[in-house]
Design a protein around this motif. Structure first.
Motif, mmCIF file in Angstrom:
data_model
loop_
_atom_site.group_PDB
_atom_site.id
_atom_site.type_symbol
_atom_site.label_atom_id
_atom_site.label_comp_id
_atom_site.label_asym_id
_atom_site.label_seq_id
_atom_site.Cartn_x
_atom_site.Cartn_y
_atom_site.Cartn_z
ATOM 1 N N ASN A 161 50.129 45.105 38.507
ATOM 2 C CA ASN A 161 51.595 45.204 38.528
ATOM 3 C C ASN A 161 52.270 43.874 38.202
ATOM 4 N N ILE A 162 51.514 42.934 37.618
ATOM 5 C CA ILE A 162 52.149 41.646 37.320
ATOM 6 C C ILE A 162 52.960 41.759 36.030
ATOM 7 N N THR A 163 53.864 40.798 35.828
ATOM 8 C CA THR A 163 54.731 40.854 34.645
ATOM 9 C C THR A 163 53.927 40.482 33.402
ATOM 10 N N ILE A 164 54.518 40.801 32.250
ATOM 11 C CA ILE A 164 53.850 40.478 30.986
ATOM 12 C C ILE A 164 53.621 38.974 30.869
ATOM 13 N N GLU A 165 54.598 38.193 31.330
ATOM 14 C CA GLU A 165 54.451 36.732 31.244
ATOM 15 C C GLU A 165 53.292 36.266 32.125
ATOM 16 N N GLU A 166 53.207 36.854 33.334
ATOM 17 C CA GLU A 166 52.117 36.461 34.241
ATOM 18 C C GLU A 166 50.764 36.876 33.657
ATOM 19 N N GLU A 167 50.764 38.032 33.028
ATOM 20 C CA GLU A 167 49.525 38.520 32.440
ATOM 21 C C GLU A 167 49.088 37.606 31.291
ATOM 22 N N ARG A 168 50.064 37.188 30.516
ATOM 23 C CA ARG A 168 49.746 36.285 29.410
ATOM 24 C C ARG A 168 49.136 34.992 29.944
ATOM 25 N N GLU A 169 49.678 34.527 31.078
ATOM 26 C CA GLU A 169 49.130 33.299 31.680
ATOM 27 C C GLU A 169 47.672 33.499 32.099
ATOM 28 N N VAL A 170 47.365 34.692 32.638
ATOM 29 C CA VAL A 170 45.975 34.955 33.042
ATOM 30 C C VAL A 170 45.062 34.839 31.823
ATOM 31 N N PHE A 171 45.447 35.511 30.732
ATOM 32 C CA PHE A 171 44.587 35.486 29.546
ATOM 33 C C PHE A 171 44.469 34.071 28.977
ATOM 34 N N GLU A 172 45.589 33.362 28.965
ATOM 35 C CA GLU A 172 45.521 31.990 28.442
ATOM 36 C C GLU A 172 44.624 31.127 29.315
ATOM 37 N N SER A 173 44.709 31.353 30.644
ATOM 38 C CA SER A 173 43.886 30.511 31.522
ATOM 39 C C SER A 173 42.406 30.846 31.353
ATOM 40 N N VAL A 174 42.094 32.096 31.025
ATOM 41 C CA VAL A 174 40.688 32.438 30.784
ATOM 42 C C VAL A 174 40.222 31.829 29.461
ATOM 43 N N THR A 175 41.033 31.996 28.416
ATOM 44 C CA THR A 175 40.644 31.455 27.107
ATOM 45 C C THR A 175 40.476 29.937 27.178
ATOM 46 N N ASN A 176 41.457 29.273 27.796
ATOM 47 C CA ASN A 176 41.433 27.805 27.813
ATOM 48 C C ASN A 176 40.616 27.246 28.968
ATOM 49 N N GLY A 177 40.351 28.080 29.975
ATOM 50 C CA GLY A 177 39.588 27.628 31.136
ATOM 51 C C GLY A 177 38.120 27.958 30.978
ATOM 52 N N VAL A 178 37.703 29.068 31.604
ATOM 53 C CA VAL A 178 36.274 29.383 31.608
ATOM 54 C C VAL A 178 35.748 29.614 30.183
ATOM 55 N N GLY A 179 36.598 30.195 29.320
ATOM 56 C CA GLY A 179 36.160 30.423 27.936
ATOM 57 C C GLY A 179 35.808 29.111 27.257
ATOM 58 N N GLN A 180 36.631 28.102 27.499
ATOM 59 C CA GLN A 180 36.387 26.803 26.872
ATOM 60 C C GLN A 180 35.190 26.103 27.521
ATOM 61 N N VAL A 181 35.059 26.265 28.850
ATOM 62 C CA VAL A 181 33.894 25.662 29.533
ATOM 63 C C VAL A 181 32.610 26.208 28.914
ATOM 64 N N LEU A 182 32.595 27.511 28.673
ATOM 65 C CA LEU A 182 31.400 28.130 28.088
ATOM 66 C C LEU A 182 31.169 27.620 26.669
ATOM 67 N N LYS A 183 32.246 27.496 25.907
ATOM 68 C CA LYS A 183 32.090 27.003 24.529
ATOM 69 C C LYS A 183 31.595 25.561 24.523
ATOM 70 N N ASP A 184 32.146 24.751 25.436
ATOM 71 C CA ASP A 184 31.718 23.347 25.489
ATOM 72 C C ASP A 184 30.245 23.251 25.882
ATOM 73 N N PHE A 185 29.831 24.184 26.746
ATOM 74 C CA PHE A 185 28.450 24.140 27.226
ATOM 75 C C PHE A 185 27.469 24.549 26.127
ATOM 76 N N ALA A 186 27.877 25.514 25.303
ATOM 77 C CA ALA A 186 26.993 25.990 24.227
ATOM 78 C C ALA A 186 27.805 26.049 22.934
ATOM 79 N N PRO A 187 28.148 24.876 22.375
ATOM 80 C CA PRO A 187 29.111 24.849 21.267
ATOM 81 C C PRO A 187 28.651 25.570 20.008
ATOM 82 N N THR A 188 27.359 25.618 19.753
ATOM 83 C CA THR A 188 26.923 26.234 18.496
ATOM 84 C C THR A 188 26.594 27.716 18.657
ATOM 85 N N ALA A 189 26.714 28.222 19.884
ATOM 86 C CA ALA A 189 26.400 29.639 20.107
ATOM 87 C C ALA A 189 27.652 30.484 19.865
#
Ligand SMILES: Cc1cc2nc3c(=O)[nH]c(=O)nc-3n(C[C@H](O)[C@H](O)[C@H](O)COP(=O)(O)OP(=O)(O)OC[C@H]3O[C@@H](n4cnc5c(N)ncnc54)[C@H](O)[C@@H]3O)c2cc1C
Length: 624
Positions: free
Chosen positions: A534-562
């Motif tokens: 039930n969160i707002t669209i803006e809040e939802e966008r923040e969740v996705f951005e935080s995943v892409t830039n947070g854990v998503g980036q941590v994973l990419k940094d850990f295995a950059p060529t994968a």
């Protein structure tokens, strides 16, 4: 809502000047009479959509308290959403329009104001074909193409990236399209006599994992499939497809012998290694909902193996530990995994933390597949696991552990037992995923861990050769997500085949469009971040951005060529062409085939081949 998010995330192209698909608000949308004629053509199998939750809303014409009770009771079951023509496993991708509500107006997921919001279709399709015949699928594909309407394909609606629902679309729902045939000896159409015959199973598009495993089991055989019983075979194998047997027999994509599909121009095409070979290559790794509507698939089958199931549970015991010691211990286990994989183990790993569980924990559910003739040989498995046990004994100040082995004379029984204890829960929240294949070099410096020293494992973990970043990476990921799993060896067949006589050869595996990162990683990490629906669209966008830039980036940094798995990926990964399809030549070859078979963009889905030619905004799909 999803379509709004796409507009924000994917493109800033001026909307007014774009060439768009028709929506019900446009003059180009077909009349009721035209839809009625289409319905006649498909023998009355065209359904005008209503969201499943509408039976709970007193303002809706189909309000029905008895039916509502059923919807409320089954909302978190993936079968419920697979059985519904309109819904999907993660309704948030349709904007969660019209959630089921209790009489006091609170939604099934606890949103107190849900009863006051409008009950509309949101990002669900407008019409659904209950597809059970190839000619009906052809009629709907041609209609959508000629009338310039967005086309959607749904089997189970499992897609965690929302690829099986589309606003203002006609959807082809394959759930009831069921037929199957077992072949003692199958040769693809047009293939010459020297082409090898295979044990095989032919399935139509509605096949799901349990039915496929059970059918093969009746013939004392196995076919590769996913871990969860409800996963649809087509969406699974077109994206690659990993599961409890893929460590031995290759991915879902590797095991396809032939497909029949309706291409976006409405033609029926049979593709295999001897005809329509480019389409055959593209479909096996290039994703579902992209190159056509697959009506039938024939997959390799194998004589059923036996298996030894290994369960491991490691629990944090040092109450003063802030997690550092625990994850250092777990890092040591990871360093052993490549060797366990080489010895034939594969399976799923789960990493949990408080408050979701009382103490930090690490567990796995592994299998050691064997030819049935090997008999019950658990002591051999114990020998292979001895280094792990030695290592864990040395870590008793930090963790306790339980380790158990169980022999199953037939692999099916071990899967059946495991799956009954792990029910699939969906629709309880919004979901944002991130995943990454992890190459062996990221786990251990392999030159430091030669086979000869494997058995003296306690000596391996000196500070000098311990991989430095794994423990902290694991800890930071674990603390930032709701669910954290790893899959061992279900993406890359083991180099050795000590127990089985019939794994596919490397040459057989490399003829698909799956990018190379599938073949070079013993492990895949994948994470789930849930959020209230039930969160707002803006809040939802923040969740996705935080995943892409947070854990998503941590994973990419850990295995950059994968790369990552398109069926278990971040829906807003900005590098999706590279992450999912390997970028470069592989992606370009896929895109070329997509342009050839679907120049008008009849099929479109998020992060799918050819998506980059289009953008979605306010429920419209337009050319970029
Ligand atoms: C609970 C759960 C467990 C999972 N377990 C595994 C697992 O063990 N291993 C694994 O690899 N993945 C797993 N996944 C991910 C799974 O592979 C994907 O969700 C996959 O897309 C499911 O395919 P589907 O056909 O069931 O789903 P759908 O959502 O119906 O379809 C997924 C995609 O395939 C397309 N599609 C479906 N049918 C056709 C068709 N006939 N022709 C053309 N396109 C079609 C759809 O348009 C969509 O793009 C799991 C997902 C969930 C939710």
């Amino acid at each position: 809502m999803l379509f709004f998010r796409f507009g924000v995330f994917l493109s800033a192209v001026a909307f007014a000047s774009a060439e768009c698909k028709c929506t019900p608000k446009d003059e180009c949308w077909p009349s009721s009479a035209e839809f009625a004629a289409l319905n006649d053509t498909v023998s009355g199998n065209l359904i005008l959509s209503t969201p499943p939750g509408s039976v709970c809303h007193p303002s809706e014409p189909d309000f029905n308290p008895k039916k509502c009770t059923f919807v409320l009771q089954n909302w978190f079951s993936s079968s419920f959403h697979a059985n519904d023509p309109v819904s999907v496993g993660f309704p948030k991708w349709a904007g969660n329009p019209c959630p089921p509500i209790y009489p006091n107006g609170t939604s099934v997921t606890g949103s107190p104001n849900a009863g006051r919001t409008l009950c509309d279709l949101g990002g669900y399709p407008v019409y659904v074909l209950n597809a059970t015949r190839v000619e009906d699928i052809q009629a709907v594909v041609k209609f959508a193409s000629e009338k310039n309407i967005r086309l959607n394909v749904k089997s189970t609606g499992h897609s965690v990236e929302g690829r099986s629902t589309a606003a203002n679309s006609i959807s082809i729902w394959t759930h009831h399209f069921l037929s199957r045939e077992f072949h003692e000896s199958f040769r693809p159409k047009s293939c010459p006599t020297e082409y090898p015959d295979h044990l095989a199973v032919s399935l139509s598009a509605g096949a799901r994992v349990r039915e496929v495993y059970e059918f093969a089991h009746q013939h004392n055989a196995v076919v590769v499939g996913g871990s969860a019983e409800d996963v649809g075979i087509i969406g699974w194998l077109t994206g690659g497809g990993h599961g409890p047997l893929t460590s031995r027999y290759g991915q879902g994509s590797d095991n396809v012998l032939q497909v029949t599909l309706v291409t976006p121009n409405g033609k029926v095409v049979i593709a295999n290694e001897c005809q329509n070979t480019d389409l055959f290559w593209a479909i096996r790794g290039g994703g579902g909902g992209t190159f056509g509507v697959i009506t039938h698939v024939t997959m390799r089958a194998y004589q059923a193996p036996s298996t030894i199931a290994h369960l491991l549970e490691v629990t944090a015991e040092n109450e003063r530990d802030d997690g550092t010691a625990f994850w250092n211990t777990i890092e040591g286990i990871y360093a052993l995994l490549p060797e366990l994989k080489r010895r034939g183990f594969s399976g799923n790993i789960f990493m949990d933390r408080p408050p979701l569980v009382p103490k930090r924990s690490f567990s796995w559910n592994f299998n050691l597949l064997r030819d049935k003739s090997s008999g019950n040989d658990t002591h051999e498995a114990e020998r292979l696991l001895a280094p792990l046990h030695l290592y864990l004994d040395s870590q008793s100040a930090t963790v306790s552990y339980k380790s158990s082995l169980k022999f199953y004379a037939d692999w099916f029984d071990s899967w059946d037992h495991a799956v009954r204890t792990e029910p699939g829960v969906v629709a309880s929240s919004g979901i944002a995923m991130a995943s990454r294949f992890i190459p062996e070099t990221a786990l251990v410096n392999t030159s430091s861990f030669p086979m000869s020293t494997f058995n003296s494992v306690l000596g391996l973990f000196s500070e000098a050769n311990r991989p430095k970043s794994l423990a902290s990476t694991l800890q930071s990921i674990s603390e930032s997500v709701t669910g954290f799993q790893a899959h061992l060896a279900i993406h890359q067949p083991s180099e050795l085949s000590p127990f089985l006589s019939t794994p596919p050869t490397a040459a057989e595996l490399n003829r698909t469009s799956l990018p190379a990162h599938w073949r070079s990683a013993p492990l895949q990490f994948f994470t789930v971040t849930t959020y209230p629906d039930n969160i707002t669209i803006e809040e939802e966008r923040e969740v996705f951005e935080s995943v892409t830039n947070g854990v998503g980036q941590v994973l990419k940094d850990f295995a950059p060529t994968a790369g990552s798995y398109l069926n278990e990926g971040d829906a807003f990964d900005p590098d999706w062409q590279v992450s999912y399809f390997g970028g470069g030549e592989n992606y370009e070859a896929l895109r070329k085939i997509k342009r050839r078979v679907d120049p008008e963009g009849v099929l479109w889905c998020v992060g799918c081949v050819g998506t980059d030619g289009w953008f979605a905004k306010d429920g419209r799909l337009c050319r970029a």
